[in-house]
Design an enzyme around this catalytic site. Structure first.
Site, PDB file in Angstrom:
ATOM      1  N   SER A 131      -2.095 -41.592 -22.233  1.00  0.00           N
ATOM      2  CA  SER A 131      -1.113 -40.876 -21.422  1.00  0.00           C
ATOM      3  C   SER A 131      -0.859 -39.526 -22.063  1.00  0.00           C
ATOM      4  O   SER A 131      -1.056 -39.359 -23.279  1.00  0.00           O
ATOM      5  CB  SER A 131       0.202 -41.673 -21.360  1.00  0.00           C
ATOM      6  N   TYR A 144       7.649 -45.465 -25.352  1.00  0.00           N
ATOM      7  CA  TYR A 144       6.360 -45.285 -24.680  1.00  0.00           C
ATOM      8  C   TYR A 144       5.538 -44.214 -25.379  1.00  0.00           C
ATOM      9  O   TYR A 144       4.322 -44.367 -25.576  1.00  0.00           O
ATOM     10  CB  TYR A 144       6.606 -44.927 -23.221  1.00  0.00           C
TER      11      TYR A 144
END
Length: 246
Positions: A131, A144
């Site tokens: 990501s 995250y």
């Protein structure tokens, strides 16, 4: 001999679409995810195989490796996801543990278990779905962000360690991708908060965009390694800088 691919987290979103795209490209796809009903339906649609698998559980990973057998061409480590958007001072430690288990430990365990089969193929490819959160930081994303930074570090380390082996180690790092579940999961099923993530963004990426990129990566000639592909919608300059139309 038909080419064989494994996609983890294949029950929805990027994983499901990647399985479809790989099947369209001629791969037999082993669809792995926790929700057996979803992957069984998907596997039936694309002529693949379904393995119920929680990537954080060693026994599930062992069962996946047994299903794959001695030879594997492609592993897409896609299982993972985000939970919450609280600041560090208030974030839920349990969420951190869950994100680390799915994003990092899951990627590690699947890679360890399937690496011998990838090497045996003579031209294996591992694509880790990272990501842009693994390439920078933004407020509220600490757990995250930490997990996806770990995925990036794992990817880079593995590439160094396997430089003498016939396996490519690649990472795709998507930005804003609108799928049916990612933000809904992040906000514990709160549809209003999930929808707000994409509010005013004319064209966020969709799962098909990422799946097509993954298939392109794995179809390069065997001597070509796409170390890292960062892919964002045009409206997103960074994780925290998105153009929204009024």
């Amino acid at each position: 001999m038909s080419r064989l691919a494994v996609v983890t987290g294949a029950s929805s979103g990027i994983g499901a679409e990647t399985a479809r795209q790989l099947a369209s490209a001629g791969y037999e796809v082993v669809c792995a995810a926790r929700r057996a009903d979803r992957i069984e339906e998907l596997a039936a649609q694309i002529g693949g195989r379904a393995v119920a698998c929680d990537v954080s559980k060693a026994e599930d990973i062992a069962r996946l490796a047994d299903e794959v057998g001695d030879r594997l061409d492609v592993l897409v480590n896609n299982a993972g996801g985000a939970l919450g958007l609280a600041p560090v001072a208030e974030t839920d430690v349990a969420d951190w543990r869950s994100m680390y288990e799915s994003n990092v430990i899951g990627t590690l365990q699947a890679t360890q278990a399937l690496l011998p089969a990838l090497i045996a193929s003579g031209a294996g490819t591992i694509v880790n779905v990272g990501s842009i959160a693994g390439r920078g930081a933004y407020e509220g994303g600490s757990g995250y962000i930490a997990a996806k930074h770990a995925v990036a570090a794992l990817t880079e380390t593995l590439r160094l360690e396997l430089v003498d082996q016939p396996v490519r180690i690649e990472e795709i790092a998507p930005g804003m991708v609108r799928t049916e579940e990612f933000s809904l999961t992040r906000f514990g099923g709160d549809q209003t908060r999930a929808d707000a993530v994409y509010a005013g963004v004319a064209e966020p990426l969709v799962a098909q965009d990422i799946a097509e990129a993954i298939v392109w990566m794995v179809q390069r000639p065997a001597h070509v390694n796409i170390d890292l592909m960062v892919i964002k919608p045009r409206a997103q300059a960074a994780a925290h800088r998105v153009h929204r139309e009024s």
